[in-house]
Design an enzyme around this catalytic site. Structure first.
Site, short mmCIF file in Angstrom:
data_model
loop_
_atom_site.label_atom_id
_atom_site.label_comp_id
_atom_site.label_asym_id
_atom_site.label_seq_id
_atom_site.Cartn_x
_atom_site.Cartn_y
_atom_site.Cartn_z
N ASP A 136 -10.52 -3.63 -0.75
CA ASP A 136 -9.42 -2.67 -0.75
C ASP A 136 -8.41 -3.13 0.32
O ASP A 136 -8.66 -4.07 1.07
CB ASP A 136 -9.99 -1.29 -0.38
CG ASP A 136 -9.06 -0.15 -0.73
OD1 ASP A 136 -7.99 -0.42 -1.33
OD2 ASP A 136 -9.39 1.00 -0.43
N ASP B 264 -17.58 3.83 0.23
CA ASP B 264 -16.27 3.56 0.83
C ASP B 264 -16.44 3.32 2.35
O ASP B 264 -17.57 3.21 2.85
CB ASP B 264 -15.34 4.75 0.53
CG ASP B 264 -13.87 4.36 0.47
OD1 ASP B 264 -13.47 3.52 1.28
OD2 ASP B 264 -13.13 4.92 -0.36
N ARG C 22 -7.69 -4.39 -4.96
CA ARG C 22 -6.51 -3.55 -5.20
C ARG C 22 -5.25 -4.41 -5.30
O ARG C 22 -4.39 -4.15 -6.13
CB ARG C 22 -6.36 -2.52 -4.08
CG ARG C 22 -5.31 -1.45 -4.44
CD ARG C 22 -5.34 -0.30 -3.48
NE ARG C 22 -4.82 -0.68 -2.16
CZ ARG C 22 -4.77 0.15 -1.13
NH1 ARG C 22 -5.19 1.40 -1.25
NH2 ARG C 22 -4.30 -0.25 0.04
N ASP D 137 0.87 -1.18 0.00
CA ASP D 137 0.00 0.00 0.00
C ASP D 137 0.91 1.23 0.00
O ASP D 137 1.38 1.66 1.04
CB ASP D 137 -0.88 -0.05 1.26
CG ASP D 137 -1.79 1.17 1.37
OD1 ASP D 137 -1.78 2.01 0.46
OD2 ASP D 137 -2.51 1.26 2.38
N ASP E 198 -4.21 4.15 -5.52
CA ASP E 198 -4.40 5.54 -5.12
C ASP E 198 -3.51 6.49 -5.93
O ASP E 198 -2.48 6.96 -5.46
CB ASP E 198 -4.12 5.68 -3.62
CG ASP E 198 -5.07 4.81 -2.81
OD1 ASP E 198 -6.07 4.34 -3.39
OD2 ASP E 198 -4.81 4.59 -1.62
N HIS F 89 -13.36 8.00 -8.88
CA HIS F 89 -13.22 7.86 -7.43
C HIS F 89 -12.38 9.02 -6.92
O HIS F 89 -11.61 9.61 -7.67
CB HIS F 89 -12.54 6.52 -7.11
CG HIS F 89 -12.45 6.21 -5.65
ND1 HIS F 89 -13.54 6.27 -4.82
CD2 HIS F 89 -11.40 5.83 -4.88
CE1 HIS F 89 -13.15 5.96 -3.59
NE2 HIS F 89 -11.87 5.69 -3.59
#
Lengths: 373, 916
Positions: free
Chosen positions: B511, B398, B571, B252, B587, B645
């Site tokens: 996610d 979300d 993701r 991440d 992201d 998004h």
């Protein structure tokens, strides 16, 4: 395609006598002429979409529902036969398999009730506004007068020690002048005072100025009168607040209104500030201080902006847009945060209620719609 | 040791001996059906088993028996199908793979085979030797990460110069070649990092010591390699000799940088090499932290001098060298021999599977934001799309929709009636998605956590207790999806009576499944955390997201009794994740450079099987300018996953926020997407059926055209549409390369014709999306805009026929019920074939697949033919059993375009239309 029985009726706007089945059809923009049997045949021939008022064939067309019992409506052609009931008279879904219920009567009744209620609210609100306006203005005036007189008194009070200090200073100065001119009884330090002073002054004889006040005196003058000045500025700001075309929002000034959600208490003090307080306790967060009316272009006092609230972590400072609508009471109806730290508040106030022109107009429409049935 | 040769149907196996350590390894060479070879290297005897990622493969690959052509003590020649020859040399150990008489790959030509054998911590002579070797992984890692600020201060065994890397290479165990034992190495102290390692404040206990594996592959004749996503880098891979290698380790990453080989959210250890002569795939099946070094013409030339006689001047041409290094596991490499791009896609699909066929709505437009605050907000957004006449299919929620980040729950203040809300959205024939992350809030009043805790379904720390990290809910535990029982239990959590407030229009978003651990090393789980079966997290890391998505898909399948197609976006991913749904590029930032990067990133994902992928429209972080947002919608309309998004700190950006001009521009982009949905669906069907990517680099369609090998700012959707999105501010025009010397191309907006094999300057306005239809293709569209894709299901089609220089064209249309598995279970589908030739358009059932039995009343509204230059007298519709019917038409000579009005025939029927 469209069943032939419907070809000539569905989606047509009654007040447009432009569809004559004995002639070729010319698109309403004049761009093209087509045989009449290509009208409503579920194929788009006209660039402006006018040959298919009853089908979804044209991307830019409109479908007309009469909605007897309610308001007539022009909907986008894209909504025709898409399996979703859009017209309350069900005419938009004649070939999609979905079964719609005619809800026009019900909607008409509800709208009538709603409009009647709104009109009632508006009328009451308007009355309230009329009295409030005067009361508000009167109250505001009184309030300011009191404030001004208080300030006046306060000013005088604070000027007493200031005056005394000034007086003392003046006397000392005059004493020196006197001394330097005539008396030999002057003390040595007074002479020194004069000598030092004379050295600084080119024309001692003609316009001898008073030397600066000592620190204590100056502080008195600075402190009190400065704060008074600020108060006067504030007052002037208040006097210059735009409280509506006829001051109809004046009654809100100095008051606060609250709204409670499961998590927070929101408090708006119009023309001053908005704060948010967690219900569970904890510190207040400012959602903005009075900024300005938004979109005043057409003298439309319906949106207030409050900004420069508490800064967000790694973000902008909080701000709130308040949307005002007509209502019997002054009440906050909703507060949301559409974007982080940008709030939107809805508030009702009689100040926005207009004379009940609306009621008349809609009442007529409703009458008309019912007589059509 | 060639004397240990054993040959069976399944594999040809040999033993390899490390001459320094006397450790025995087992090499297996498997001939797989469809021109594929598998190499496996494992330990013959081991103290601890090594993890094998067999769940990644769709089944056991179908092997065949290789035969021995020649065998000496030094050399073995194996013979396979499709003119495949595999030569194994003993000293030095290397394997050469020949196809069609040409050397296509050499394995271990650079002698970089690395296999850190299992051992116990000790101080014997052999241990010392091996531990010196064993520290290679740490050493390499230090080299690879040197210069990165995050590790520079913490790594203990720093080699900072490029020379350091060279040194590390030299010190690799060189199986069979190095006869002399190095006395210095023998006596060297055990290096730090061998048995434990520290990173910042984190500690890795490394209880099993070094376990890394590595191997090099030389690819003569290749100059261009692609793949190994996910990296925010160019589509065509760079050589890594002057910088860090490409890293695969699902992480991440906060605000990732572009043009960087650093690891991102997902990993597919699959590389594709391409030359005008051949396409070749290299699949390194290892889910542990992996580094890939890519060099060009640097090694092996002298070795080639000694090559087998019939190798055609191999020492002359270009060559790419690819070296793989993984932290643990085994060597399990697949060589996909093509030779055409289409062959390689089929060969890879046979191993890792194909794209799950999405329900049609998933190919339409998705509206997401962190966060739509409450039910009123959701309904207002839904109404906004209707009010502004914008099509939209899915509204996403979300993390803020949950009760304190407890997934499968709702915030009762903001979403008191979630089922009512969904019913309202369902009434618009739209869908919703909620987020379900893999971490669970540690909270004894949270039933999902409680159950997982008491059943022992959580990942353990090295001490055997439940691992606890920090994530959205605060203290969080991590479900052990590696355990099939946990996946099964997880699936049950999606049942309507378990996930209260969920309905059949609610789908899922996984996610944070790298997994993200805010306070973990590199924001993920500790490598010595423990999984089901006693595996360390290091052994399975890159599979964590794969397994979660698998479990989630299981949940959606189960709640519909296996009838409805799932839709799950993840993701993190690994090779094979395409079987479970969609992925996105994580992201990204609302900047022009990230819009541009989305193209190369999604191209790379598509090349490696993950066709259903896209980037956040508008960029996740930051507020995009209005112009950038418009351009992003235009580009996104032509990428497989089309989802807007935004981060919670950004300003609202629903398309109507920016005024009516912007709304109109976005409306046009959305309408182009919706009109082309039949084409997208057909292209996706082929991705599902054969593994062909949906979004294709130009060279996939034009494999012999070297000008296309470097192009990554334009691409094809299927074989018919070429797209060159505008990715620069204030652009007045773009340079578009139109490939194919004998091709013709048509601007889809103006119908203007261009010949191929040239670069054109194409002027653009803010409203322009440069899209070209390839001559010789037929594209089905539905030109009636609707508010959602479901509303289009009964709408008529238009066929867009673009003629080639032979005045011919061909195309297909795939049809089914667009949501269920009846296409698989009941053969309820139709694949229609359209052929235009000699002035006649013929519609028939496609012969490419067995005929299906889907019936539909959808009809043909219009035919548009471009490139038709003949004077015409009539257009006649012929149908079996009916009289010939003349059709009205309109011809525009300036554009050579013909519009045939309302043929009215069914798409599923047989008919011809004759133009005279």
């Amino acid at each position: 395609g469209l069943p032939s029985t419907l070809r000539m009726t569905v989606g047509w706007q009654l007040e447009r006598p432009l569809y004559d089945e004995t002639k070729n059809f010319t698109c309403l923009d004049g761009s093209k002429s087509i045989p009449f049997d290509q009208v409503n045949d579920d194929y788009c021939d006209c660039p402006d979409g006018t040959d298919e008022p009853g089908t979804a064939a044209c991307p830019n067309g409109f479908f007309h529902c009469t909605n007897a019992g309610f308001r007539p409506q022009n909907i986008h052609s894209s909504l025709v036969n898409d399996g979703i009931c859009d017209c309350c008279d069900t005419t938009d879904e004649y070939n999609s398999g979905v079964i719609c219920e005619n809800s026009c009567k019900e909607l008409g009744r509800k709208e009538h009730e709603l409009l009647a209620k709104q009109a009632e609210v508006a009328a009451e609100g308007f009355k309230l506004k009329a009295t409030r306006k005067l009361v508000g203005l009167r109250e505001a005036k009184k309030d300011w007068e009191i404030k001004v007189s208080k300030l006046q008194t306060f000013k005088e009070e604070t000027e007493v020690p200031e005056k005394e200090a000034k007086e003392k200073h003046r006397q000392e100065w005059e004493g020196i002048l006197l001394c330097s001119l005539s008396s030999p009884s002057c003390t040595l330090h007074v002479v020194a005072f004069v000598l030092v002073f004379l050295r600084k002054t080119k024309k001692p004889e003609e316009d001898r100025e008073m030397p600066p006040y000592d620190e204590a005196t100056q502080a008195l003058i600075d402190g009190k009168t400065f704060s008074i000045k600020i108060m006067i500025v504030d007052l002037e700001k208040e006097l210059s607040l735009d409280l509506g075309r006829n001051g109809e929002f004046a009654y809100m000034y100095g008051k606060c209104f609250e709204m409670t959600t499961p998590e927070y208490i929101y408090r708006i003090c119009p023309f001053n500030k908005i704060v948010q307080k967690p219900k569970s306790g904890g510190t207040e967060t400012s959602l903005g201080s009075w900024g300005m009316w938004v979109d005043l272009g057409s003298n439309n006092y319906s949106q207030m902006k409050y900004d420069h609230g508490t800064a967000c972590w790694q973000g902008p400072s909080r701000s709130t847009l308040v949307k005002l609508t007509c209502g019997r009471e002054t009440v906050v109806t909703s507060t949301v945060e559409p974007s982080r730290c940008e709030y939107a508040m809805e508030m009702q106030t009689p100040a926005l209620c207009q004379e009940s022109r609306l009621q008349k107009q809609h009442g007529d429409e409703w009458q008309q719609a019912h007589s059509e049935l | 040791m060639l004397d240990t040769l054993e040959i069976s149907q399944a594999a040809t196996s040999l033993n390899l001996l490390h001459e320094k350590t006397q450790v025995l390894l087992k090499l297996e060479i498997c001939g797989l059906e469809d021109n594929t070879v598998r190499f496996r290297i494992t330990e013959l005897e081991t103290r601890r088993p090594r993890f094998e990622a067999s769940d990644v493969l769709v089944g056991s690959p179908r092997t065949y028996r290789l035969s021995v052509e020649k065998q000496t003590t030094e050399e073995l020649m194996l013979l396979g199908r499709d003119s495949l020859r595999i030569s194994v040399s003993a000293h030095p150990f290397r394997i050469d793979v020949l196809s069609g008489g040409e050397l296509v790959t050499s394995v271990n030509a650079r002698g970089l085979l690395l296999f850190e054998h299992s051992r116990t911590r000790g101080n014997t002579l052999t241990e010392r030797v091996s531990s010196t070797v064993g520290s290679m992984w740490t050493k390499l890692k230090a080299v690879f990460t040197s210069g990165k600020e995050e590790t520079a201060s913490e790594e203990k065994t720093q080699d900072e110069s490029p020379e350091g890397e060279e040194k590390a290479h030299e010190e690799e165990p060189d199986l069979g070649t190095d006869e002399k034992e190095n006395q210095e190495e023998m006596t060297e102290e055990e290096e730090e990092g061998t048995w434990e390692e520290s990173f910042k404040s984190h500690h890795d206990s490394k209880p099993y010591g070094p376990m890394s594996v590595g191997l090099d592959f030389s690819l003569p004749g290749f100059e261009d390699v692609y793949g190994i996503p996910e990296h925010a880098d160019s589509f065509r891979l760079r050589t890594t000799s002057s910088g860090d290698p490409y890293r695969l380790y699902n992480l991440d990453v906060f605000q990732y940088e572009l043009e960087n080989p650093m690891a991102l959210y997902g990993s597919v250890p699959y590389l594709v090499a391409h030359s005008p002569e051949r396409t070749l795939g290299l699949f390194w099946l290892n889910p542990t932290e992996t580094w890939i070094d890519i060099a060009s013409n640097t090694a092996g030339k002298t070795v080639f001098g000694k090559m087998l006689d019939f190798v055609r001047s191999a020492n002359e041409g270009p060559q790419m060298d690819v070296r793989w290094m993984s932290e643990s596991g085994i060597v399990d490499a697949f060589l996909l021999l093509g030779p055409l791009p289409t062959d390689v896609f089929r060969q890879y699909a046979a191993l890792a599977g194909t794209q799950a066929l999405p329900p049609l709505f998933a190919l339409a437009y998705h509206q997401s934001r962190w966060n739509y605050n409450d039910e009123d907000d959701v309904l207002a957004v839904d109404a906004g799309f209707d009010k502004h006449n914008l099509p939209m299919d899915v509204i996403w929620l979300d993390i803020e929709h949950t009760d304190g980040k407890r997934y499968f729950t709702w915030d009762s203040n903001k979403f008191p009636n979630p089922a009512d809300m969904q019913n309202h959205i369902a009434g618009k024939r739209r869908k919703m998605v909620t987020i379900v992350d893999p971490h669970l809030k540690v909270d004894s009043s949270y039933s999902v956590y409680n159950e997982a805790y008491s059943r022992g379904y959580l990942v353990k720390n090295k001490g055997g207790g439940d691992y606890e990290g920090w994530c959205w809910p605060g203290s969080a535990a991590y479900l052990d999806f590696l355990n099939p029982e946990v996946r099964d239990w997880y699936a049950s959590k999606f049942a309507y009576d378990s996930y209260l407030g969920s309905t059949d229009i609610l789908f899922t978003w996984n996610d944070m499944n790298e997994p993200s651990v805010f306070n973990g090393p590199e924001v993920t789980l500790h490598k010595d955390a423990l999984h089901h079966g006693g595996w360390e997290h290091r052994d399975v890391h890159n599979l964590y997201g794969f397994y979660q998505q698998w479990g989630t898909v299981g949940g959606q399948l189960r709640r519909s009794g296996g009838n409805e197609r799932p839709f799950v976006l993840a993701r993190a991913f690994f090779a094979g994740s395409q079987r479970f749904g969609a992925v996105w590029t994580g992201d990204n930032l609302g900047e022009w450079s990230h819009l541009k990067a989305s193209i190369s990133m999604v191209l790379s994902l598509n090349l490696c099987g993950l066709s259903f992928s896209g980037a956040d429209i508008g960029g996740f972080f930051k507020n995009p300018s209005t112009e950038l947002l418009v351009r992003w919608y235009q580009a996104g309309a032509y990428q497989p996953l089309f989802r807007a998004h935004a981060h919670i700190d950004t300003a609202r950006r629903e398309p109507w926020i920016f005024g009516s001009d912007t709304t109109a521009l976005v409306r046009t982009a959305l309408r182009e997407r919706y009109a082309l949905l039949p084409y997208w669906y057909t292209v996706f069907y082929w991705a599902y059926r054969s593994g062909m990517p949906v979004m294709r680099a130009l060279w996939i369609e034009f494999p012999k055209e070297e000008q296309t090998f470097m192009i990554e700012d334009e691409y094809m959707i299927g074989n018919a549409l070429l797209v060159h999105p505008v990715t620069e501010a204030a652009s007045r025009g773009v340079n578009v390369y139109l490939p194919g010397a004998h091709e013709v191309w048509y601007d889809v907006h103006t119908q203007k014709k261009y010949s191929g094999g040239q670069e054109i300057y194409y002027p653009v306005k803010l409203s322009t999306i440069p899209v070209f239809q390839r001559g010789g293709t037929i594209i089905p569209r539905k030109d009636r805009p609707r508010r959602s894709s479901a509303c289009m299901s009964a709408d008529p089609y238009t066929l867009y026929i673009a003629l080639d220089d032979q005045k011919s064209a061909e195309g297909e249309l795939y049809m089914d019920d667009e949501h269920s598995f009846n296409f698989e279970k009941q053969n309820e589908y139709q694949l229609r074939h359209f052929l235009f030739k000699g002035g006649t358009l013929k519609a028939s059932v496609s012969s490419h697949i067995p005929p299906g039995k889907y019936s539909s009343t959808e009809w043909l509204e219009r035919i548009v033919i471009v490139g038709i230059a003949q004077p015409m007298m009539s257009v006649l519709l012929k149908q079996p059993g009916s009289q010939d019917a003349p059709l009205a038409y309109e011809y525009t000579p300036e554009l050579s375009s013909l519009i045939v009005r309302r043929p009215g025939v069914r798409l599923t029927a047989e008919w011809t239309i004759v133009i005279r």
